[in-house]
Design a protein around this motif. Structure first.
Motif, mmCIF file in Angstrom:
data_model
loop_
_atom_site.group_PDB
_atom_site.id
_atom_site.type_symbol
_atom_site.label_atom_id
_atom_site.label_comp_id
_atom_site.label_asym_id
_atom_site.label_seq_id
_atom_site.Cartn_x
_atom_site.Cartn_y
_atom_site.Cartn_z
ATOM 1 N N PRO A 91 33.767 46.301 45.322
ATOM 2 C CA PRO A 91 35.169 46.295 45.193
ATOM 3 C C PRO A 91 36.112 47.014 46.227
ATOM 4 O O PRO A 91 35.440 48.000 46.474
ATOM 5 C CB PRO A 91 35.680 46.559 43.844
ATOM 6 N N ASP A 171 33.977 43.895 49.100
ATOM 7 C CA ASP A 171 33.972 42.489 48.711
ATOM 8 C C ASP A 171 35.350 42.078 48.729
ATOM 9 O O ASP A 171 36.208 42.242 47.577
ATOM 10 C CB ASP A 171 33.189 42.593 47.115
ATOM 11 N N GLN A 173 36.555 39.319 47.738
ATOM 12 C CA GLN A 173 37.047 38.684 46.532
ATOM 13 C C GLN A 173 37.343 39.507 45.070
ATOM 14 O O GLN A 173 37.549 38.922 44.015
ATOM 15 C CB GLN A 173 35.884 37.634 46.025
ATOM 16 N N ARG A 174 37.199 40.981 45.378
ATOM 17 C CA ARG A 174 37.439 41.845 44.502
ATOM 18 C C ARG A 174 38.489 42.914 44.989
ATOM 19 O O ARG A 174 37.978 44.156 45.272
ATOM 20 C CB ARG A 174 36.325 42.460 43.862
ATOM 21 N N VAL A 205 42.929 40.709 43.050
ATOM 22 C CA VAL A 205 42.570 40.278 41.773
ATOM 23 C C VAL A 205 43.540 41.215 41.047
ATOM 24 O O VAL A 205 44.264 40.809 39.952
ATOM 25 C CB VAL A 205 41.079 41.048 41.340
ATOM 26 N N ASN A 324 36.780 47.433 37.474
ATOM 27 C CA ASN A 324 35.253 47.153 37.542
ATOM 28 C C ASN A 324 35.228 45.995 36.150
ATOM 29 O O ASN A 324 34.058 45.298 36.261
ATOM 30 C CB ASN A 324 34.275 48.165 37.338
ATOM 31 N N LYS A 326 34.865 42.546 34.533
ATOM 32 C CA LYS A 326 34.192 41.409 35.020
ATOM 33 C C LYS A 326 35.262 40.211 34.276
ATOM 34 O O LYS A 326 35.941 40.497 33.509
ATOM 35 C CB LYS A 326 32.843 41.023 34.272
#
Length: 331
Positions: A91, A171, A173-174, A205, A324, A326
């Motif tokens: 992330p 990343d 997407q995070r 996110v 972190n 999920k």
């Protein structure tokens, strides 16, 4: 890039002042800051510089300083955790420091150590933004710089962009945003702007607002935080300005993330501002998840000045857990 040269210009000692200069104070927040009506500024916080360093040890972290916009001097410090494998994606966090929009720096020990600790705890890439400060650069410049920096980070999402650490390890997407105090208000504004304008190729996110400073028509007054806003943004309409009063921000229901974490402290003078943001966001029609956590018995940004205490470590773990988590709520 550090702001060493800039600091040497803005940090003036009383002993070096010309005897004929005015001593009339425009704004002060002692023991950290004083500005005079003749334009001179004394900063007693955030002017020290921790140099960047490469540390390959698995338990450490590495840092580098990057220039984002040469013309304006916009820079940032990037952190990666030690022991990261080539091509490993983790992330990415964009961090906005506090300081009333007129002091603080990613390069000073206080913020360098805080972000480094978060990087080590959460095992993330972090980009700590060195936005320009008032009064030399009055708001909304801090917000404009912060958005440019976020767009610069996002420009690496498809393998482009100039920074190898972001291309190789982030990343996108995070992606998360975080900031404390006035940096928390920057996080709100960046998340709101992302909701309206978008960040192509990136999934924002979550947003973490740590003891954020906001104003409200009813609650704002003559406290140092409110005087700081009027000083940092002389063109503001006041405490109904949507940049600092989310209740007046038409973008609130369109926040460009799916989760928001608000951290407040029981004995913080602006605790109620964080609680109000929580309630206002819940009622705004925004369809994301918002949570609030209160630290008992502590004051504003206690974790920055006493980072080794048990409650500061708990705050760090709460931030890391939020990042972190999920999908579906599991850690």
């Amino acid at each position: 890039m550090s702001r060493t040269a800039c600091s040497s210009l803005s940090l003036l000692n009383a002993s070096t002042m010309d005897s004929g200069t005015s001593e009339e104070v425009a704004h002060e927040f002692l023991p950290y800051f004083r500005a005079y009506k003749d334009g001179r500024v004394e900063r007693f916080f955030g002017t020290d510089v921790v140099p960047p360093s490469i540390n390959p040890a698995s338990g450490g972290f590495s840092t580098k300083d990057v220039q984002i916009v040469e013309e304006t001097g916009l820079t940032a410090r990037i952190f990666i955790p030690g022991g990261i494998s080539p091509g490993q994606k983790i992330p990415v966090l964009v961090y906005y420091h506090g300081g009333g929009l007129y002091m603080g720096s990613p390069f000073c020990a206080t913020y360098h150590n805080h972000v480094a600790s978060l990087v080590a705890e959460a095992r993330i890439v972090a980009v700590s933004v060195d936005y320009r400060l008032a009064p030399e650069h009055p708001a909304p410049i801090a917000y404009e710089d912060s958005w440019v920096a976020l767009q610069w980070v996002a420009s690496h999402c498809n393998g482009g962009g100039p920074e190898a650490w972001l291309r190789e390890h982030a990343d996108f997407q995070r992606l998360f945003l975080a900031g404390d105090s006035s940096g928390g208000s920057i996080v709100h504004n960046m998340t709101a702007q992302a909701g309206v304008e978008g960040l192509p190729g990136v999934r924002l996110v979550g947003a973490c607002l740590v003891q954020p400073y906001f104003a409200g028509k009813e609650s704002a007054g003559t406290g140092v935080e409110d005087r700081s806003w009027l000083f940092s943004c002389p063109t503001t309409s006041g405490f109904d300005d949507p940049r600092i009063n989310p209740a007046e921000d038409l973008r609130l229901s369109k926040l460009g993330c799916s989760r928001v974490l608000i951290l407040v402290a029981e004995n913080d003078d602006i605790r109620d501002r964080g609680l109000l943001y929580y309630e206002t966001l819940r009622k705004s029609g925004w369809d994301g998840e918002v949570e609030i956590v209160e630290t008992q018995g502590e004051k504003h940004v206690f974790h920055l000045f006493n980072p080794d205490c048990e409650k500061a470590r708990a705050l760090l773990k709460a931030l890391a857990s939020f990042i972190n988590r999920k999908p579906g709520g599991g850690d």
